[in-house]
Design an enzyme around this catalytic site. Structure first.
Site, PDB file in Angstrom:
ATOM      1  N   CYS A   5       9.701 -12.398 -19.651  1.00 61.71           N
ATOM      2  CA  CYS A   5       9.038 -12.170 -20.963  1.00 61.71           C
ATOM      3  C   CYS A   5       9.209 -10.688 -21.299  1.00 61.71           C
ATOM      4  CB  CYS A   5       7.345 -12.496 -21.003  1.00 61.71           C
ATOM      5  SG  CYS A   5       6.621 -12.382 -22.576  1.00 61.71           S
TER       6      CYS A   5
ATOM      7  N   CYS B  57       9.485 -16.900 -24.522  1.00 57.88           N
ATOM      8  CA  CYS B  57       8.212 -17.266 -23.305  1.00 57.88           C
ATOM      9  C   CYS B  57       7.258 -18.364 -23.524  1.00 57.88           C
ATOM     10  CB  CYS B  57       7.401 -15.848 -23.179  1.00 57.88           C
ATOM     11  SG  CYS B  57       6.091 -15.853 -22.063  1.00 57.88           S
TER      12      CYS B  57
ATOM     13  N   GLN C  14      23.115  -3.955  -5.457  1.00 55.75           N
ATOM     14  CA  GLN C  14      23.098  -3.600  -6.791  1.00 55.75           C
ATOM     15  C   GLN C  14      23.454  -4.728  -7.521  1.00 55.75           C
ATOM     16  OE1 GLN C  14      24.311   0.864  -7.050  1.00 55.75           O
ATOM     17  NE2 GLN C  14      25.134   0.068  -5.107  1.00 55.75           N
ATOM     18  N   ASN C  15      23.992  -5.693  -7.111  1.00 57.79           N
ATOM     19  CA  ASN C  15      24.736  -6.916  -7.864  1.00 57.79           C
ATOM     20  C   ASN C  15      23.461  -7.681  -8.509  1.00 57.79           C
ATOM     21  OD1 ASN C  15      27.127  -5.672  -7.136  1.00 57.79           O
ATOM     22  ND2 ASN C  15      27.422  -7.257  -5.718  1.00 57.79           N
ATOM     23  N   VAL C  16      23.962  -8.227  -9.823  1.00 53.76           N
ATOM     24  CA  VAL C  16      22.991  -8.955 -10.374  1.00 53.76           C
ATOM     25  C   VAL C  16      23.514 -10.306 -10.361  1.00 53.76           C
ATOM     26  CG1 VAL C  16      22.154  -7.252 -11.971  1.00 53.76           C
ATOM     27  CG2 VAL C  16      23.872  -8.518 -12.769  1.00 53.76           C
TER      28      VAL C  16
ATOM     29  N   GLY D 159      31.560  -1.896  -1.157  1.00 56.70           N
ATOM     30  CA  GLY D 159      32.036  -2.136  -2.548  1.00 56.70           C
ATOM     31  C   GLY D 159      31.344  -1.362  -3.624  1.00 56.70           C
ATOM     32  N   THR D 160      30.847  -0.313  -3.175  1.00 54.75           N
ATOM     33  CA  THR D 160      30.038   0.658  -4.443  1.00 54.75           C
ATOM     34  C   THR D 160      30.615   2.134  -4.086  1.00 54.75           C
ATOM     35  OG1 THR D 160      27.806   1.617  -5.052  1.00 54.75           O
ATOM     36  CG2 THR D 160      28.088   0.751  -2.769  1.00 54.75           C
TER      37      THR D 160
ATOM     38  N   CYS E  12       3.432 -16.896 -23.966  1.00 49.73           N
ATOM     39  CA  CYS E  12       3.034 -16.237 -25.291  1.00 49.73           C
ATOM     40  C   CYS E  12       4.008 -16.269 -26.428  1.00 49.73           C
ATOM     41  CB  CYS E  12       2.778 -14.716 -24.754  1.00 49.73           C
ATOM     42  SG  CYS E  12       4.260 -13.999 -24.652  1.00 49.73           S
TER      43      CYS E  12
ATOM     44  N   HIS F 113      18.763  -4.186  -9.029  1.00 55.65           N
ATOM     45  CA  HIS F 113      19.034  -4.308 -10.465  1.00 55.65           C
ATOM     46  C   HIS F 113      18.531  -5.461 -11.004  1.00 55.65           C
ATOM     47  CE1 HIS F 113      22.177  -1.001 -10.168  1.00 55.65           C
ATOM     48  NE2 HIS F 113      21.079  -0.459  -9.958  1.00 55.65           N
TER      49      HIS F 113
HETATM   50 ZN   LIG Z   1       5.241 -13.967 -22.499  1.00 53.90          ZN
END
Ligand SMILES: [Zn+2]
Length: 281
Positions: A150, A171, A124-126, A211-212, A174, A142
């Site tokens: 984008c 981005c 679940q860590n980012v 750890g959760t 685009c 996550h």
């Molecule tokens: Zn884009």
């Protein structure tokens, strides 16, 4: 694999997980379960990175950021309203991750992966500390703070190396704003990753939650999904408050960076790495 120690089950039900004898017995039984396991699935949360100095989401709301609530920073609506503010908060958290190092819990998981036939790591860590410790094929529920994508939905992601950026980059395809490639409040988990995690929970014979607090759904359902399919569930966490109890749940109370290496050491000390097969999908 169900536990087969009624005496221990009764003690776990009647004594606090912090009781040293309960913990020592839980470690012994958990180590035995890991040695016998064909397929181990591990779910990690913020407590796994805590010893690396990575603050949890709410703990990161300090200093200047303390005046904001999570809903003011981690929602699509907040990003639409004040993109630069949201982006700079994530940039600050990214800088903290870049400055941190993997800890003994991350390393113990790479060792565990090398000792069992089939292994899945769900997080679940980012942060990217599992990857930097050497774990591969991490199922990230996550997203990642180290990537942007984008906000208009262009395919693909961008690795973010510019940690100190104060303004939202755009981005390359685009021209829309990039957003952090993380799951915000009100957004679903990435479907493919959650499906992989569910399949691993169903297929494993030992599930390790590290750890959760196991209170935030839908990830919180994974240990109990594993238990309902016959897996032994080992819960390593600083506190067992709020964690479910049950006959197939082994509580190991303490910091992940201390308890996880102890568990893996007890299970595999002196044993050689096994040939790994492909992880089940
Ligand atoms: Zn884009």
């Amino acid at each position: 694999m169900a536990l087969s120690d009624p005496t221990f089950e009764r003690r776990v039900a009647s004594t606090p997980a912090s009781d040293p004898q309960t913990r020592a017995e839980a470690l012994t039984i958990a180590a035995r379960a890991l040695r016998a396991a064909e397929y181990v699935c591990v779910l990690t949360g913020a407590g796994t990175s805590a010893e690396s100095g990575i603050p949890t989401f709410r703990d990161a709301l300090t200093g200047h950021w303390a005046q904001f609530s999570p809903q003011e920073l981690a929602t699509p609506e907040a990003f639409a309203a004040e993109p630069d503010r949201v982006w700079s908060w994530y940039a600050a958290r990214r800088a903290a991750i870049v400055a941190a190092q993997p800890n003994a819990a991350h390393t113990a998981l790479t060792l565990l992966a090398s000792r069992v036939s089939h292994f899945s790591l769900v997080t679940q860590n980012v942060d990217d500390l599992h990857h930097r410790a050497g774990s591969r094929d991490v199922i990230a529920l996550h997203g990642s703070l180290m990537r942007g994508r984008c906000s208009a939905g262009c395919a693909g992601t961008v690795e973010l190396t510019e940690v100190a950026a104060r303004r939202v980059p755009t981005c390359a395809t685009c021209g829309a704003r990039l957003r952090p490639d993380v799951v915000w409040f009100g957004e679903p988990l990435p479907a493919a990753e959650f499906e992989q995690a569910r399949n691993a929970a169903v297929a494993c014979d030992v599930f390790v939650s590290v750890g959760t607090s196991n209170v935030v759904e839908p990830a919180a359902s994974l240990p109990w999904l594993a238990a309902s399919h016959g897996a032994t569930v080992i819960v390593v966490n600083a506190t067992m408050q709020g964690q479910r109890k049950g006959p197939s749940i082994l509580p190991i109370e303490g910091p992940a960076a201390v308890m996880l290496p102890r568990l893996v050491e007890e299970a595999f000390a002196g044993r050689r790495a096994r040939q790994r097969g492909p992880a089940a999908e």
